[in-house]
Structure formats: structure tokens, C-alpha cells
Motif scaffolding. Structure first.
Motif, short mmCIF file in Angstrom:
data_model
loop_
_atom_site.label_atom_id
_atom_site.label_comp_id
_atom_site.label_asym_id
_atom_site.label_seq_id
_atom_site.Cartn_x
_atom_site.Cartn_y
_atom_site.Cartn_z
N LEU A 365 -36.05 -85.59 -56.77
CA LEU A 365 -35.91 -86.58 -55.63
C LEU A 365 -37.11 -87.15 -54.94
O LEU A 365 -37.75 -88.31 -54.87
CB LEU A 365 -34.84 -86.21 -54.46
N GLU A 366 -37.92 -86.09 -54.44
CA GLU A 366 -39.23 -86.37 -53.81
C GLU A 366 -40.18 -86.98 -54.93
O GLU A 366 -40.86 -87.95 -54.53
CB GLU A 366 -39.69 -84.88 -53.20
N ARG A 369 -39.64 -90.40 -55.25
CA ARG A 369 -40.04 -91.43 -54.38
C ARG A 369 -41.46 -91.56 -54.34
O ARG A 369 -41.84 -92.80 -53.94
CB ARG A 369 -39.56 -90.60 -52.89
N LEU A 395 -31.50 -91.80 -56.26
CA LEU A 395 -30.89 -91.54 -55.07
C LEU A 395 -29.51 -91.15 -54.76
O LEU A 395 -28.85 -90.50 -54.14
CB LEU A 395 -31.36 -92.97 -54.09
N SER A 396 -28.68 -91.96 -55.69
CA SER A 396 -27.30 -91.94 -55.61
C SER A 396 -26.90 -90.50 -56.37
O SER A 396 -25.78 -89.90 -55.80
CB SER A 396 -26.48 -92.94 -56.46
N SER A 398 -28.73 -87.73 -56.15
CA SER A 398 -28.92 -86.93 -55.25
C SER A 398 -27.97 -86.83 -53.68
O SER A 398 -28.46 -86.33 -52.77
CB SER A 398 -30.39 -86.96 -54.94
N CYS A 400 -28.09 -89.38 -51.82
CA CYS A 400 -28.65 -90.34 -50.70
C CYS A 400 -28.11 -91.67 -50.63
O CYS A 400 -28.83 -92.65 -50.83
CB CYS A 400 -30.13 -90.23 -50.72
N GLN A 402 -26.58 -93.79 -48.29
CA GLN A 402 -27.16 -94.71 -47.43
C GLN A 402 -28.49 -95.19 -47.75
O GLN A 402 -28.80 -96.46 -47.64
CB GLN A 402 -27.08 -94.09 -46.04
N GLU A 403 -29.37 -94.34 -48.10
CA GLU A 403 -30.59 -94.88 -48.46
C GLU A 403 -30.72 -95.53 -49.75
O GLU A 403 -31.42 -96.85 -49.73
CB GLU A 403 -31.64 -93.55 -48.68
N HIS A 430 -20.26 -87.15 -55.05
CA HIS A 430 -20.41 -86.66 -53.74
C HIS A 430 -19.23 -86.91 -52.81
O HIS A 430 -19.60 -86.36 -51.43
CB HIS A 430 -21.80 -87.05 -53.09
N LYS A 432 -17.69 -89.53 -51.24
CA LYS A 432 -18.04 -90.30 -50.21
C LYS A 432 -17.30 -91.50 -50.41
O LYS A 432 -17.79 -92.80 -50.66
CB LYS A 432 -19.69 -90.78 -49.96
#
Length: 538
Positions: A365-366, A369, A395-396, A398, A400, A402-403, A430, A432
């Protein structure tokens, strides 16, 4: 240089030699004339001569009517200087236009400058004059076709179809026009129409490898790998033998269906037929081999090919990076990214697509980014839709969500099915569902005929035991006429690739296969009963 090219004194002497040469010697001198080098920085011992001087000299020596010399000048103007005005003037002044190479040089000049329709018009004039286009001509004509605007494919397919009906007794012209038609139909996605044209071409026409390359390439471009491979196996029946262009298409077909066995055989064939020099130097062929091995999951062979390449460019690194990425070797993919910079190569948009894919598949992830930010800030490469899609996928996966949504809302492109699909898959993974329903609607709006959005949402409802919602969604799919896409698979047995579609009886041996499955099912039930008896006795 104001219309001046540089010819050194050696080239000038070449023209004088032509003046004194016998007829046989003239052919040799002419071949050298066509290889004249043009250089803006002349050597110390070879003072430059302007090209117009040489043209004038040809006329003064009385060779204005000599087809061979005039073709040399035509090639110089058309290919060397891209001066089509002068080239066309030389062409128009040639009294006997029976030399195919004259037409080829002019067609190549137009194709090189992107004047595709002019090149195709010349090709038609050539065929109308009952000339036989050779392989070099056809390469230039197909190059012109590849640069046509999409809307012009249909236009030229219609022009050539009408023209083909008027070829009369010019069999060679008939075959050449049909070869171009096969190419255009492939670009239009009308592969069956192209195959119909292919079948009409004469037996002699089918000895030319360029025709087979065009038809096989059309199948590969339209994702019909099985037909491409079937056609490839027929080549030798017509005394036509593959070249490196054929092999690139055939290896791409192997990659599409994951036929590693055939891919290895083709690689071994090339090595056994004296292609080692070609394999070492041909980057396009090596890159296709790497892509095929990676898509078939054989990273060892892919690395061996990559390591054996004589020279590597950005494209070969990109293919290796993407191959490592899709096979979950994210660490090695990122190492390759830094290695290419160490050898002086600058990453491009394709490179960043590969490393972002590597981060997504390996959960970095990092790093993802940082790479997405560096892409525009450090390398001045602005992300395209596919880069955003890959980043949203990272991102999805991981969690994240909302991000990822914020990235989608801020990107300068209309989100496509892949973007919304990645988001929805992340929501399901995840759990959600508060995001899932709205994202599913956006996916359906972006790609209404794709069943993936409905299926993902249905699976999410089922995992949350919302059976009423599952039933309602299935009814909605039925009303809209959306059908779940069938799963398919391939298996290679003794060199023959068999394709299976879920729930489809299309395989020619389906009856025998179902009988064997029934027998296996009976045996499995007997084994299960035996195990139950054994367990009860314990």
C-alpha cells in the motif's frame, strides 16, 4: 539544409562508374546507389555534394530514361529525404513504369509520412496496371493501413471490395488486394469476413507468409487464439513457412489461452531451426516470449529469455515487470523498476502501470502511494485512466474504500467498469456493504451488459444472509436480460487445445466426457460410503 542532402565524393564516383559499366555491372552499381548515405557532417576526405547536383548529373549523363537509375533517385527522395514532391516528379518522368520497386519506394514514402490514403491510391493504380506487388510493397501498404483513422477502415474496405471484383485476370493483383482486405476486416473485428476473403486467395497466393501473418494476426487481435493456432498448423500444407512476425502472433495466441506446452515447442523450434541469432537480437520476439511465459506462469523461462537478450529497452523491462506483478512477485517487480533506471532507461507510462499492478497484487500500500505520487511529481508522467484504475484497485484491496472513492471523484476521467468493479470487490472483501449498493449501481450504469456488478452484489447479499435481496436482484437481472457470463477454460492434450464453456455442450466429445464424469461420480459415492462404514466401525 534548404533542400540539400549530403552525398560524399565516393557516391559521386559511383555515378561515374555507372556511366562506364557493362549491363551486368550496372545492376551492382545501382544497388550501391540505393544505399547512398546522407549525413549533415561530412567526413574529412569525402567533401559533400548537394543531392540536386547528383540529380542534374544523372540527367546530363543521359540516364533520365534509365529505370534503374531513376528508381535509385526516387528511393533517395522518398525514403531518404521524405521529399515526395521531388520523388513524384522523378516517378512521373520515368517512361517505363514496369519496375515494381519504383512504385514500392513511392508507396513507402507516403506511408512513412502518414499519407495513408495516397499510399493506398498508388497501390490501386499499381494493381490496375497489372503489376505484381512484392512482399516489400505489401509491407508498406499494410503500414499505411495501420495508420488509417478508425472511420476510414470501413471506407477502404468498401473501396477495395469493389476494386477486387474488377481485377479481371490479374491473379497477383487479386491476391494482393484481398490480403489488404483481410487486414482491414481484422481491424474492424469482422474476422469471419476476413477468413472468407482468405479462403478465396489462390494457392500461389497462400505461399506468401505475409498473408498468413495478416490472417493469424487478425484472429489474435480479436481474441480467437484457437483459430489462430489452427491456421498456423496449416501453413506448411501450402509451402509457406513462418517468420519472426508469425511467431510473435502465435506466441501471443499461446499467451491468451495459457498453452505453455505449445509455447515451449515453438521456442524450441526456433532454437533448432537456426534462429538463435534472431532470438538474441530481435527484441520484439523476445518480449513476446517473456509475455507468453509470464502469462503461462513460467517465470523461470521468462527470466532466462530476459537475461539472454542482447539489448533491453523500456518495453522489454515493462513486460518483465508486469509479468512478475501478475504472478505475485511484487518485490522482484519493484527491483526490476529500479534496475532499469540503473542501466539508464527512463520509466514510461507502461512501467508505472506494471509497478502499480505489482503493489496491488502484493499488498504494498505505502509503496504504491509513493509510486503514484512520484509518477507525476518526479517523472512528469500524468496518470491515465488505467493508472487510476490500478491505484483504486490497490486501495480497495487494502480496505481503504473511502480513500479510493475520493480518488475516483477527483480523477479527470469518467470512471469505467474496471474502476467501479475494483471498488465493489473491495467492499465485498472487507464487508463494507454500506458503500457496496451505491457502487454497484454506478458499475451497472457504466457497464450495463456486464453481469459482474450484479454477481458481486449478489454474493455480498448472500454472505450477509440477505436472501430476499438476492432474489430481488436476480429477478431484476432477468427483466433486464442480463445473463451471467460463462466461465471458460482450456486444456492442451497431445498438442491439441480443448476449450470448455461452463454449462455448454459445445465440445465435440461432450457425450463421452459426461459418461466418464458419471462413472467417476458413482465411484466417488462408493468410496464415500466405504469411508463412512470404516468410521462407524472405529
Amino acid at each position: 539544409m534548404d533542400g540539400y542532402g549530403i552525398l560524399d565524393s565516393c557516391d559521386f564516383q559511383l555515378l561515374l562508374r555507372y556511366n562506364a559499366a557493362s549491363s551486368k555491372e550496372k545492376d551492382v552499381v545501382f544497388l550501391n546507389l540505393r544505399k547512398i548515405k546522407f549525413d549533415s557532417s561530412p567526413g574529412r576526405y569525402n567533401p559533400p555534394l548537394p543531392r540536386d547536383f547528383v540529380h542534374t548529373l544523372v540527367l546530363k549523363l543521359g540516364y533520365g530514361n534509365d529505370c534503374f537509375v531513376c528508381n535509385g533517385l526516387l528511393a533517395v527522395y522518398a525514403r531518404g529525404f521524405s521529399d515526395l514532391v521531388s520523388a513524384h516528379k522523378v516517378f512521373d518522368d520515368i517512361p517505363e513504369k514496369g519496375l515494381v520497386c519504383c512504385w514500392t519506394s513511392l508507396i513507402a514514402g507516403y506511408a512513412k509520412l502518414g499519407q495513408c490514403e495516397e499510399a493506398l491510391q498508388l497501390f490501386l493504380f499499381m494493381v490496375r496496371d497489372s503489376l505484381r506487388p512484392d512482399d516489400e510493397t505489401m509491407v508498406s501498404v499494410l503500414s499505411a493501413c495501420s495508420s488509417l483513422d478508425i472511420e476510414n477502415y470501413e471506407k477502404w474496405a468498401k473501396i477495395l471490395s469493389e476494386f477486387e471484383g474488377n481485377c479481371g485476370s490479374n491473379r497477383f493483383g487479386f491476391d494482393a488486394v484481398n490480403t489488404v482486405l483481410v487486414y482491414l476486416f481484422g481491424k474492424l473485428g469482422k474476422v469471419e469476413d476476413g477468413r472468407h476473403i482468405f479462403n478465396k486467395i489462390s494457392a500461389h497466393g497462400k505461399t506468401r507468409v505475409i498473408l498468413w501473418n495478416v490472417m493469424i494476426g487478425a484472429y489474435v487481435q480479436n481474441a480467437d487464439a484457437l483459430e489462430a493456432l489452427s491456421l498456423f498448423r496449416q501453413m506448411e500444407d501450402y509451402n509457406s513457412y513462418p517468420n519472426h512476425v508469425t511467431m510473435v502472433s502465435v506466441l501471443s495466441a499461446c499467451a491468451q489461452i495459457g498453452d505453455l506446452e505449445l509455447g515451449v515447442k515453438i521456442h524450441d523450434y526456433m532454437k533448432s531451426k537456426g534462429w538463435k541469432g534472431c532470438l538474441a537480437l530481435n527484441r520484439n520476439l523476445n518480449t513476446t516470449l517473456i509475455d507468453m511465459y509470464c502469462k503461462c506462469g513460467d517465470l523461470k523461462r521468462a527470466r532466462d529469455v530476459f537475461g539472454g537478450m542482447f539489448t533491453k529497452d523500456v518495453v522489454s523491462f515493462n513486460v518483465m515487470i508486469m509479468g512478475l506483478a501478475i504472478n505475485g512477485e511484487g518485490h522482484d517487480a519493484l527491483s526490476m523498476f529500479f534496475k532499469m533506471q540503473d542501466v539508464g532507461l527512463i520509466p514510461d507510462a507502461g512501467t508505472f502501470l506494471g509497478v502499480l499492478c505489482a503493489c496491488s497484487h502484493s499488498g504494498y500500500l505505502e509503496k504504491g502511494r509513493h509510486l503514484f505520487a512520484d509518477m507525476s511529481q518526479q517523472f512528469f508522467i500524468y496518470p491515465k485512466l488505467e493508472h487510476y484504475a490500478c491505484y483504486v484497485d490497490l486501495l480497495s484491496r487494502s480496505g481503504c474504500i473511502q480513500e479510493a472513492l475520493e480518488v475516483v471523484m477527483s480523477m479527470p476521467y469518467e470512471p469505467n467498469g474496471f474502476v467501479w468493479g475494483s471498488l465493489l470487490a473491495g467492499c465485498v472483501l472487507h464487508k463494507k456493504l454500506e458503500y457496496g449498493e451505491n457502487i454497484s449501481k454506478m458499475l451497472i450504469r457504466a457497464d450495463p451488459e456486464n453481469s459482474a456488478g450484479y454477481v458481486l452484489l449478489s454474493n455480498a447479499y448472500a454472505s450477509d444472509r440477505r436472501w430476499g435481496d438476492v432474489s430481488e436482484l436476480r429477478c431484476f437481472m432477468k427483466e433486464k436480460g442480463v445473463k451471467k457470463q460463462l466461465g471458460n477454460s482450456w486444456i492442451s492434450i497431445k498438442g491439441t487445445v480443448h476449450e470448455f464453456l461452463a454449462g455448454s455442450p459445445s465440445h465435440p466429445q461432450i457425450g463421452l466426457i459426461l459418461d466418464i464424469l458419471d462413472q467417476l461420480s458413482v465411484k466417488m459415492k462408493l468410496v464415500l460410503q466405504f469411508l463412512k462404514c470404516c468410521r462407524s466401525n472405529w
